[in-house]
Design an enzyme around this catalytic site. Structure first.
Site: not given
Ligand code: 8YV
Length: 313
Positions: A153-156, A176, A230, A232, A256, A261, A279
């Site tokens: 749960l970061g900014r994205i 974490r 979404i 990696r 995604d 890739e 992606h």
């Protein structure tokens, strides 16, 4: 004044390429017929690297460019760059955070909607002429009322949570470290998966998160659970995911990103319970321009002797 010399690792967005080529004496690695002699020839002069895509940038490459001062990455994820190697050599690394949050979160929400409601599959049903011949597409499951577990749960992740709540979902998360947010916290990825209907992977890539979503986590998600990634491909154990989808040990997946890739294991293509995007999370004209502008601005500021805007190390 002579322009600082830089290497561009791969062909990027046209506007960004034009800006890089106009402002710096740039050399395109992706056009070099022989990479060793390309580096040897430029080694005495190159001070910057503009990186695009998953090409690994490690200590060996940094040592091949002894005058290297800055690596300016196009993208928020810097997992392809060895940050420890850069830091040891006092090479600055920058990325392009924030400007892509909204578009990436839109893609995450699209994957939730498409994976649970099977919109691409139902469209395929129509296009194949099956609506008229075989009848309506089978019923799917509602998004509203489901629990979204955000892994990272970061900014994205926060932007994804906001959108999911607008669709009537409730949010939980694992990071974490616990954050000061109004969502319940789970102590590990398996517990989050167990408590969620949809597990949304939004962590950074790299060694620390490699295969964080392993068999134990997918087992905890269970036959009614969905995985959306979404982040990696490296964060998920891809062969195990493939097996869980085939054997219906989870209900479905929206992806995604992939481990290698742009190669995607063809077994995915036959799965009716997977929605696969190539992606595209940040892939809009506006966002890619903003990312490119930030990448160029970091190089511009560095070579003008000013602090860069978005330094990673
Ligand atoms: C881009 C991304 O697709 O920002 C990232 O980390 O994965 C994407 O926004 C990628 O950077 C394009 O090279």
């Amino acid at each position: 004044m002579t322009k600082p010399e830089i290497i561009i690792t791969a062909k990027g967005h046209a506007g960004t390429m034009a800006a890089l080529q106009a402002e710096f004496a740039s050399h395109n690695l992706f056009e070099a017929s022989e990479k060793n002699s390309f580096f040897e020839k430029l080694a005495p002069r190159v001070r910057g690297l503009a990186t695009f895509g998953p090409m690994p940038v490690d200590g060996k490459l940094m040592d091949a460019l002894p005058k290297l001062e800055i690596i300016s990455n196009f993208g928020v994820g810097v997992d392809a760059i060895n940050l420890e190697d850069a830091s040891k050599r006092k090479i600055i690394v920058t990325n392009t955070p924030d400007v892509l949050n909204e578009c990436v979160a839109d893609t995450a929400l699209a994957l939730v909607l498409n994976t649970l409601r099977k919109f691409p599959q139902s469209e395929q049903h129509l296009r194949a002429g099956n609506w008229a011949s075989r009848g309506p597409y089978p019923l799917t499951t509602s998004v509203g009322g489901k629990v979204l577990g955000v892994l990272g749960l970061g900014r994205i992740g926060e932007a994804v949570a906001k959108r999911a709540m607008a669709c009537g979902m409730t949010i939980r998360y694992h990071n974490r470290n616990k954050k000061d947010v109004p969502y319940p916290y789970d102590p590990d990825p398996a517990t989050l998966a167990k408590n969620s209907d949809v597990l949304m992977v939004v962590t950074p890539g790299g060694a620390e998160t490699s295969k964080l979503v392993n068999e134990k986590v997918l087992q905890a998600l269970g036959p009614e659970g969905y995985l959306v990634n979404i982040a990696r491909g490296s964060v998920v154990d891809e062969p195990v995911l493939l097996r869980y989808l085939k054997e219906k040990k989870i209900a479905g997946a929206g992806l995604d990103v992939y481990a290698d890739e742009p190669r995607v294991p063809p077994e995915f293509f036959t799965l009716e319970n997977a929605v696969l995007f190539p992606h595209v999370a940040s892939a809009t004209v506006e966002t890619r321009k903003a990312m490119g502008d930030l990448q160029v601005e970091n190089l511009r500021r560095h070579f003008a002797g000013k602090p860069v805007l978005t330094r990673v190390v």
